[in-house]
Scaffold this motif. Structure first.
Motif, PDB file in Angstrom:
ATOM      1  N   ALA A  59       0.911  -1.202   0.135  1.00  0.00           N
ATOM      2  CA  ALA A  59       0.041  -0.066  -0.044  1.00  0.00           C
ATOM      3  C   ALA A  59       1.013   1.182  -0.057  1.00  0.00           C
ATOM      4  N   LYS A  84       0.212   4.303   0.185  1.00  0.00           N
ATOM      5  CA  LYS A  84       0.107   5.468   0.969  1.00  0.00           C
ATOM      6  C   LYS A  84       0.800   5.330   2.424  1.00  0.00           C
ATOM      7  N   LEU A 120      -9.471   4.679  12.176  1.00  0.00           N
ATOM      8  CA  LEU A 120      -8.708   3.759  11.345  1.00  0.00           C
ATOM      9  C   LEU A 120      -9.602   2.590  10.996  1.00  0.00           C
ATOM     10  N   HIS A 177     -11.253  -4.593   3.289  1.00  0.00           N
ATOM     11  CA  HIS A 177     -10.294  -3.656   4.124  1.00  0.00           C
ATOM     12  C   HIS A 177     -10.829  -3.372   5.275  1.00  0.00           C
ATOM     13  N   TYR A 210      -4.179  11.057  15.984  1.00  0.00           N
ATOM     14  CA  TYR A 210      -4.928   9.660  16.466  1.00  0.00           C
ATOM     15  C   TYR A 210      -4.496   9.501  17.821  1.00  0.00           C
TER      16      TYR A 210
END
Ligand code: LLP
Length: 398
Positions: free
Chosen positions: A46, A48, A150, A187, A309
């Protein structure tokens, strides 16, 4: 992870910077590769999580695919050399331009999250006279037991097609001339630290597959279970390389697959997370009414996860590694004009002074890639373990 010689080198470099341990990274990739081969699982990294060229080149050299969430990520993956037929394109809001680009690039498949989007992909595909391979991203309504921001697999999240819509979506898709459904995609979230949610996911996927066959006679070649495998932020040393064997073996035990089926994953954090650290210097130790602040030259612009977060990254004073007995409590903060620019509160460190080198661990994933220039701050530099000496040489020549 940081021996004396390395810390000496760090102290000659302008901070803050991201440091990547390439030896550890290669070990981790080796482990992932051999485990994936053992189970015949395909892994798309991924982008990202970290899209530095050198990181991507290394991953590509190991033969993994790429999971992209924007046209620019696809462009980058292709530029690095990832084969187009190993690139998947996910995201809840793909623009027409991005869809066109992905179709032109003949990628492996689109992870599509709504019939509304699939209809637009079909329109664009008709104009281009191409048939587009699509995975239906389903929302299995499973709690990933992670941070609210998340989690992605609950009905209240914007992601995926609700299971109750599946029959209707399939009816509609069958009427679209230029779409070929090749698989299912899931996901459920990120930084998932127990295997329970994955077991629940497998059980749901088994039921969905059974229904698809019994009701519609559909057998799909690909199942993509996404990413999400968490890492140990509290004690990185105890698990520098993720337990891919345990992860895959649990999937293997719980997921019913047909012999011709291929199982795919999109891992980000677990691939690169422990490899990177944000290295910073203490600017001031400021005394306040009831506490002491260690003010770093790195801030939330360099690593936003704690501010965004409430995430914890292990903080180490690398200049005082021998003195781990007399510990003092500090709030570790950055220089940015925001009270949320705090890395941690009341953490115990050896007596800390101006100029000490501080490491914020486990920052390889979603660290450098989320850097901002708020307050017009400079971006942190990037240093790799295998080229640090060359870096120092070139700095001293300038
Ligand atoms: N596939 C999809 C569709 C995703 O949305 C993500 C992450 C992944 C794969 C990779 O997940 P991983 O294996 O890295 O957990 N900025 C946040 C993380 C956001 C994750 C978004 N999606 C953080 O700093 O924790």
């Amino acid at each position: 992870m940081f021996n004396k010689e390395l810390v000496k080198l760090f102290s000659q470099i302008e901070t803050p910077f991201y440091y990547y341990d390439m030896g550890l990274f290669e070990k981790s990739l080796n482990n992932l590769k051999s485990t994936a081969v053992k189970y015949n699982y395909k892994v798309h990294y991924a982008l990202k999580a970290n899209a530095n060229d050198k990181i991507l080149e290394t991953i590509n050299n190991f033969g993994f695919g790429a999971d992209c969430v924007s046209g620019n990520e696809i462009e980058k993956a292709i530029k690095i050399g990832f084969p187009s037929d190993k690139i998947v394109f996910a995201g809840v809001g793909k623009t027409d331009k991005e869809i066109e680009f992905a179709i032109n690039s003949s990628i492996f498949g689109f992870n599509s999250e709504s019939i509304e989007e699939i209809e637009i992909i079909n329109e664009i595909a008709i104009k281009k006279q191409k048939t587009v391979p699509v995975f239906l991203r389903l929302n299995p309504d499973i709690d990933a037991v992670t941070h609210n921001y998340l989690t992605t697999g609950l009905n209240e999240n914007k992601f995926g097609i609700p299971l109750s819509f599946l029959d209707d979506v399939l009816d509609k898709v069958q009427k679209l001339s230029n779409i070929k459904i090749i698989g299912l995609h899931f996901h459920i979230g990120s930084q998932i630290t127990s295997f329970e949610p994955y077991i629940n996911l497998c059980k749901k996927v088994n039921i969905i597959q059974e229904n698809l066959y019994n009701k519609h006679g559909i057998k799909l070649k690909y199942i993509n279970l996404g990413g999400g495998l968490g890492i140990n932020y509290t004690n990185p040393e105890s698990e520098l390389i993720s337990d891919f064997e345990k992860f895959f073996s649990i999937i293997n035990e719980n997921l019913h697959t047909r012999p011709e089926q291929e199982i795919h994953f999109e891992l980000g954090r677990s691939v690169i997370g422990q490899t990177g650290s944000l290295i910073s210097r203490v600017l001031y130790v400021k005394k306040s009414v009831n506490k002491q602040f260690a003010i770093l030259d790195a801030g939330m612009t360099d690593l936003i996860r704690p501010a965004l977060y409430g995430a914890h990254h292990k903080i180490e004073n690398l200049s005082k590694q021998e003195n781990l007995t007399d510990l003092i409590k500090y709030d570790i903060v950055g220089p940015v004009c925001e009270s949320s620019d705090s890395f941690d509160i009341d953490i115990e460190l050896p007596k800390t002074e101006r100029g000490d080198i501080i490491a914020l661990r486990s920052a390889g994933a979603y660290g450098e890639i989320m850097v901002s220039q708020y307050n017009l701050r400079n971006k942190p530099k990037t240093i790799y373990s295998d080229t640090i000496l060359q870096h120092l040489k070139s700095e001293s020549n300038n």
